[in-house]
Design a protein around this motif. Structure first.
Motif, mmCIF file in Angstrom:
data_model
loop_
_atom_site.group_PDB
_atom_site.id
_atom_site.type_symbol
_atom_site.label_atom_id
_atom_site.label_comp_id
_atom_site.label_asym_id
_atom_site.label_seq_id
_atom_site.Cartn_x
_atom_site.Cartn_y
_atom_site.Cartn_z
ATOM 1 N N ASP A 31 0.853 -1.183 0.000
ATOM 2 C CA ASP A 31 0.000 0.000 0.000
ATOM 3 C C ASP A 31 0.887 1.229 0.000
ATOM 4 O OD1 ASP A 31 -2.414 -1.386 0.029
ATOM 5 O OD2 ASP A 31 -2.356 -1.582 2.209
ATOM 6 N N ASP A 32 0.443 2.242 -0.708
ATOM 7 C CA ASP A 32 1.237 3.450 -0.845
ATOM 8 C C ASP A 32 0.281 4.618 -0.980
ATOM 9 O OD1 ASP A 32 3.887 4.515 -0.995
ATOM 10 O OD2 ASP A 32 3.598 4.871 -3.119
ATOM 11 N N ASP A 33 0.828 5.792 -1.002
ATOM 12 C CA ASP A 33 -0.021 6.972 -1.167
ATOM 13 C C ASP A 33 -0.202 7.330 -2.643
ATOM 14 O OD1 ASP A 33 2.554 7.761 -1.639
ATOM 15 O OD2 ASP A 33 2.545 9.445 -0.246
ATOM 16 N N GLU A 34 0.011 6.341 -3.511
ATOM 17 C CA GLU A 34 -0.196 6.566 -4.940
ATOM 18 C C GLU A 34 -1.681 6.740 -5.235
ATOM 19 O OE1 GLU A 34 1.891 6.907 -7.633
ATOM 20 O OE2 GLU A 34 3.368 7.084 -6.051
ATOM 21 N N LYS A 35 -1.972 7.580 -6.204
ATOM 22 C CA LYS A 35 -3.368 7.741 -6.604
ATOM 23 C C LYS A 35 -3.826 6.501 -7.365
ATOM 24 C CE LYS A 35 -1.985 10.239 -10.714
ATOM 25 N NZ LYS A 35 -1.996 11.426 -11.473
ATOM 26 N N THR A 36 -5.120 6.263 -7.381
ATOM 27 C CA THR A 36 -5.645 5.129 -8.119
ATOM 28 C C THR A 36 -5.539 5.434 -9.611
ATOM 29 O OG1 THR A 36 -7.869 6.032 -7.949
ATOM 30 C CG2 THR A 36 -7.199 4.431 -6.266
ATOM 31 N N LYS A 40 2.887 2.650 -8.873
ATOM 32 C CA LYS A 40 4.274 3.080 -9.006
ATOM 33 C C LYS A 40 5.144 1.838 -9.009
ATOM 34 C CE LYS A 40 7.354 6.594 -8.370
ATOM 35 N NZ LYS A 40 7.306 7.980 -7.996
ATOM 36 N N ARG A 93 5.810 6.098 -12.547
ATOM 37 C CA ARG A 93 4.366 5.967 -12.326
ATOM 38 C C ARG A 93 3.774 5.293 -13.565
ATOM 39 N NH1 ARG A 93 -0.465 5.869 -9.482
ATOM 40 N NH2 ARG A 93 -2.071 6.468 -10.950
ATOM 41 N N GLY A 134 -3.193 2.186 -6.864
ATOM 42 C CA GLY A 134 -2.841 2.949 -5.682
ATOM 43 C C GLY A 134 -1.719 2.341 -4.863
ATOM 44 N N LYS A 135 -1.035 1.349 -5.395
ATOM 45 C CA LYS A 135 0.027 0.666 -4.651
ATOM 46 C C LYS A 135 1.389 0.936 -5.288
ATOM 47 C CE LYS A 135 -3.061 -2.965 -3.138
ATOM 48 N NZ LYS A 135 -3.081 -2.953 -1.712
ATOM 49 N N LYS A 158 10.460 3.449 -0.239
ATOM 50 C CA LYS A 158 10.486 4.823 -0.749
ATOM 51 C C LYS A 158 11.227 5.809 0.165
ATOM 52 C CE LYS A 158 6.527 6.931 -1.017
ATOM 53 N NZ LYS A 158 5.227 7.391 -1.489
#
Length: 162
Positions: A31-36, A40, A93, A134-135, A158
């Motif tokens: 899980d990451d703070d990447e947008k859906t 990344k 990304r 999002g991951k 990261k």
């Protein structure tokens, strides 16, 4: 028991017909703070390793002028990790394409005369996109035969890479 490279990892999402070729690779999908709408990808190698690359086909990547984007790291490419110079990293990304075709990750090494050769590939079908969305997908690719990345403490994330 699953091979070490799948521990804590991708729970069956990473599929290929050539597992033997990638015995030195460890994957982690976290899980990451990447947008859906995508994910990344990080390629992490030892800084003394031969160059390695992952080409990503069928992503909605803009401004490359190519039909793929890629991450590359090794002795002459990639960025040194900020907390440990024995690692090199590259990241990108990956946005999901507008079509239904799978996103293809091609693992490549330089072969004879420096020509890049695909040694392994992974397809992410449309049905699995929500599992990656999002991951962050960390791909740790060790030198041939080393077990460096089998130890979780050697798998930088990261905050320690950049």
């Amino acid at each position: 028991m699953l091979p070490f490279r799948f521990v804590n990892v991708v729970n069956g999402l990473i599929k290929s017909n050539n597992e033997a070729a990638m015995k030195d690779v460890v994957y982690e999908l976290v899980d990451d703070d990447e947008k859906t709408g995508g994910f990344k990808i990080y390629l992490i190698v030892e800084s003394t390793a031969w160059n390695k690359a992952i080409r990503i086909y069928n992503s909605d990547h803009v401004d490359t002028g190519l039909d793929y984007c890629e991450v590359k790291a090794g002795d002459s490419t990639g960025k040194p990790a900020t907390t440990d110079p024995k690692y090199k990293v590259d990241s990108e990304r990956i946005n999901w394409p507008k079509n239904d075709n799978p996103v293809r990750l091609c693992f490549m090494k330089p072969g004879a005369l420096g020509v890049w050769t695909t040694v392994y590939d992974i397809n992410i079908p449309k049905d699995d996109r929500t599992k990656f969305g999002g991951k962050a997908l960390y791909i740790y690719w060790g030198n041939d035969g080393t077990k460096l990345f089998s130890e979780p403490a050697n798998r930088l994330k990261k905050g320690k890479l950049y």
